[in-house]
Design a protein around this motif. Structure first.
Motif, mmCIF file in Angstrom:
data_model
loop_
_atom_site.group_PDB
_atom_site.id
_atom_site.type_symbol
_atom_site.label_atom_id
_atom_site.label_comp_id
_atom_site.label_asym_id
_atom_site.label_seq_id
_atom_site.Cartn_x
_atom_site.Cartn_y
_atom_site.Cartn_z
ATOM 1 N N GLY A 1 20.586 4.747 16.662
ATOM 2 C CA GLY A 1 21.921 4.151 16.818
ATOM 3 C C GLY A 1 23.075 5.102 16.560
ATOM 4 N N THR A 2 22.766 6.346 16.194
ATOM 5 C CA THR A 2 23.849 7.336 16.078
ATOM 6 C C THR A 2 23.980 8.159 17.361
ATOM 7 O OG1 THR A 2 22.330 8.920 15.070
ATOM 8 C CG2 THR A 2 23.640 7.576 13.553
ATOM 9 N N LEU B 1 19.039 2.996 12.371
ATOM 10 C CA LEU B 1 18.005 3.870 11.790
ATOM 11 C C LEU B 1 18.129 5.251 12.421
ATOM 12 C CD1 LEU B 1 16.687 0.945 11.570
ATOM 13 C CD2 LEU B 1 14.510 2.106 11.860
ATOM 14 N N ARG C 1 17.712 9.812 11.253
ATOM 15 C CA ARG C 1 17.356 10.745 10.164
ATOM 16 C C ARG C 1 18.575 11.193 9.385
ATOM 17 N NH1 ARG C 1 14.268 14.576 14.225
ATOM 18 N NH2 ARG C 1 16.272 14.096 15.200
ATOM 19 N N ALA D 1 15.838 6.921 8.142
ATOM 20 C CA ALA D 1 14.412 6.747 8.425
ATOM 21 C C ALA D 1 14.013 7.778 9.471
ATOM 22 C CB ALA D 1 14.140 5.338 8.955
ATOM 23 N N ALA E 1 11.235 8.398 12.312
ATOM 24 C CA ALA E 1 10.146 7.778 13.067
ATOM 25 C C ALA E 1 8.978 8.747 13.255
ATOM 26 C CB ALA E 1 10.659 7.294 14.422
ATOM 27 N N ARG F 1 14.890 16.455 23.231
ATOM 28 C CA ARG F 1 15.055 17.118 24.528
ATOM 29 C C ARG F 1 13.974 18.143 24.855
ATOM 30 N NH1 ARG F 1 20.524 15.276 25.086
ATOM 31 N NH2 ARG F 1 19.924 13.151 24.630
ATOM 32 N N LEU G 1 14.584 1.799 25.433
ATOM 33 C CA LEU G 1 15.369 2.326 26.556
ATOM 34 C C LEU G 1 14.619 3.496 27.165
ATOM 35 C CD1 LEU G 1 17.876 2.610 28.331
ATOM 36 C CD2 LEU G 1 18.942 3.926 26.486
#
Ligand SMILES: NC(=O)c1ccc[n+]([C@@H]2O[C@H](COP(=O)([O-])OP(=O)(O)OC[C@H]3O[C@@H](n4cnc5c(N)ncnc54)[C@H](OP(=O)(O)O)[C@@H]3O)[C@@H](O)[C@H]2O)c1
Length: 261
Positions: free
Chosen positions: A9-10, A31, A33, A52, A54, A77, A107
């Motif tokens: 979400g950032t 969530l 890093r 968090a 992943a 990337r 997504l």
């Protein structure tokens, strides 16, 4: 109140998802890093932030505690991060299932499975993981973002040349439109695993987009037609990045470029 977790979400798409959730009156937990400072562009006032990872799994259980729906917009990337991206999605799905999340939404990119480029391969692998997940899921397959196309032009304009790939068209979409589709998918009660295709409002040749970008930004640069070799070039020239029958976007490229940001 419904709590939506936005993994990633950032990031570019994730920030738009956070804004869409808040505009609908939903609670949001981001969530990632790194937690952005309140003054950073990635910080959306009104959202909660949880650190968090992943890839390692660190912090995932706490970050997903009490979450109703998960929307994943993680990305990487190149290199080891890209190679590890499907495993990161898998660990996110396991943690979401263990936390009792009601639906997880990914997504991804339209027809990613048809392009041999490793970035697209990773996106296709993640979509396959979602289709096989133990909890209800949805995958939103989007066309290229306006940001991506504008970014190519802006990078070229810095050296006075605006590249347009020969024989290539795009159907770019605003992340705000993608966010609307992702949140709708999270809240929908459609079957256990479903896919939604989200294309931008119109197909344009890359040259048309370059002309629109120049007109809207006032930036200078010679439009330079170039061949795009390799599997990505073949994918684009075959029009496999286009989904004219699924033009759900509402914000056109020229309108998006002209928006203040
Ligand atoms: N670009 C396009 O034109 C386009 C078109 C269609 C679909 N998509 C899809 O959109 C997705 C998102 O792209 P984007 O451009 O929004 O990505 P982005 O801006 O690079 O954002 C990626 C986000 O993922 C987080 N992240 C990465 N690795 C993580 C990890 N191991 N654990 C937790 N968080 C992690 C990042 O935050 P931290 O680094 O702080 O962790 C960041 O918030 C892509 O996967 C792609 O499938 C893109």
């Amino acid at each position: 109140m419904v709590l939506i977790a936005v993994a990633g979400g950032t990031g570019t798409a994730g920030r738009a998802v956070v804004a869409e959730c808040l505009a609908r009156g939903l609670s949001v937990r981001v969530l990632s890093r790194h937690i952005p400072a309140p003054s950073a562009p990635a910080f959306v006032p009104g959202a909660a932030y949880a650190r968090a990872d992943a890839s390692s799994g660190e912090g995932l259980a706490q970050a997903l505690d009490g979450v109703d729906f998960l929307i994943e917009t993680l990305d990487a990337r190149s290199g080891a991060a890209l190679k590890g991206l499907p495993a990161a999605s898998a660990s996110l799905l396991r943690a979401a299932d263990a936390a009792g999340v009601k639906r997880a939404v990914l997504l991804s990119i339209v027809h990613a499975e048809e392009c041999a480029m490793s970035y697209y391969g990773a996106q296709a692998q993640r979509a396959a993981l979602y289709r096989q997940a133990p909890l209800p899921t949805a995958v939103v397959l989007a066309t290229q973002f306006h940001n991506l196309v504008a970014g190519i032009f802006a990078a070229g304009a810095r050296v006075g040349l605006i590249p347009v790939f020969r024989g290539v068209s795009f159907q770019p979409i605003a992340t705000a439109d993608v966010a609307r589709v992702l949140v709708d998918a999270a809240l929908s009660d459609a079957g256990p695993h479903h896919a939604i295709v989200a294309g931008g409002p119109a197909v344009h040749s890359m040259k048309e987009l370059a002309l629109a970008w120049k007109a809207a930004t006032g930036r200078r640069g010679l439009i330079l037609p170039l061949p795009l070799p390799g599997s990505f070039g073949r994918f684009l020239r075959a029009g496999r990045n286009l989904v004219p029958g699924s033009a759900v976007g509402t914000v056109g490229f020229a309108e998006w470029v002209a928006q203040p940001r």
